[in-house]
Design an enzyme around this catalytic site. Sequence first.
Site, short mmCIF file in Angstrom:
data_model
loop_
_atom_site.label_atom_id
_atom_site.label_comp_id
_atom_site.label_asym_id
_atom_site.label_seq_id
_atom_site.Cartn_x
_atom_site.Cartn_y
_atom_site.Cartn_z
N SER A 102 0.86 -1.18 0.00
CA SER A 102 0.00 0.00 0.00
C SER A 102 0.90 1.23 0.00
O SER A 102 1.54 1.54 1.01
CB SER A 102 -0.92 0.00 1.23
OG SER A 102 -1.84 -1.06 1.17
N LYS A 177 -7.25 1.73 -2.87
CA LYS A 177 -6.80 1.27 -1.55
C LYS A 177 -6.82 2.42 -0.55
O LYS A 177 -7.19 2.23 0.63
CB LYS A 177 -5.40 0.67 -1.64
CG LYS A 177 -4.83 0.20 -0.29
CD LYS A 177 -5.73 -0.85 0.38
CE LYS A 177 -5.27 -1.20 1.78
NZ LYS A 177 -4.05 -2.02 1.82
N LYS A 245 0.44 5.56 8.16
CA LYS A 245 1.02 5.82 6.83
C LYS A 245 -0.07 5.96 5.78
O LYS A 245 -0.07 6.88 4.96
CB LYS A 245 2.00 4.70 6.49
CG LYS A 245 2.62 4.76 5.10
CD LYS A 245 1.92 3.83 4.11
CE LYS A 245 2.00 2.38 4.52
NZ LYS A 245 1.35 1.49 3.52
#
Length: 301
Positions: A102, A177, A245
């Site tokens: 990701s 995502k 993140k």
Amino acid sequence: MTFTPGNTKIGFIGLGIMGAPMARNLVKAGYDVTGFNLEQSKIDELVKEGGKGAASIAEAAAGADVVITMVPASPQVEQVVLAEGGVLENIPSGSTVIDMSSITPQTSVDVAEAAKARGVKVLDAPVSGGEAGAIEAVLSIMVGGEQETFDAAKPIFEALGKTIVLCGPHGSGQTVKAANQLIVAVNIEAVAEAVVFLQKSGVDLEAALDVLNGGLAGSTVLSRKKDSILAGNFQPGFKIDLHHKDMGIVTDAARNVGAAVPAGALVAQLVAALRQQGDGGLDHSALVRGVRRLSGESLEG
């Protein structure tokens, strides 16, 4: 060429919480899998499961038809794929790189452009479903790239997940995502707030969550996380550090396209605060710990 079991060599780089069960499922499906990880013990575990081990990224990539990367963030993808001694220097021309990390959409575009110059095809294919989804091979896989490359890789994805969708050109998988992580974070925060509210109200928490999950408030998040929250078990399936993140990715990406994400921005701050409180290594369901602190409870650890 379609990448089917029996005729496909896969290099798998990144055998962590998600990568290890994914690589194992590819071995179970009949693929020739060579794994590399910074921790030798992770490589040894894959070998015990019937895979092969590599001593370096270069060794994992050499002679591979497909290299799959599953590492924490954009800097690691750049290091593994683009740097000296990395995947692009060692994978044969005509092969395919599937990055299932990701990362930022722009990093995926940059990787695809660098790979094209070397005659290598690329898909960005981040996943959702957490550790349980990886173990059970029921991940949702959101893919960016070209249709022909996606079609060739479909059998690999089918060994890893159940919902497999080509979302658009390079970077599209990462954009979807980011949206996924926005929804998951806000959902977990809502569950966490409900849990603390219910507990402080003195109701039977387990019964309350069961009935909530049977109605419109029900969700995959509640189904997956209910038991661990009840048990106070925050062994990571997906770490707060990683969701921190990802919330940075989604808030930056949303700003770039002019999309307002006020709830996401708030939860991003709550995730960041939880991390600063020392809970970064816990599962993202540990957001309940942050709500408990805000509600005046004293927590150990």
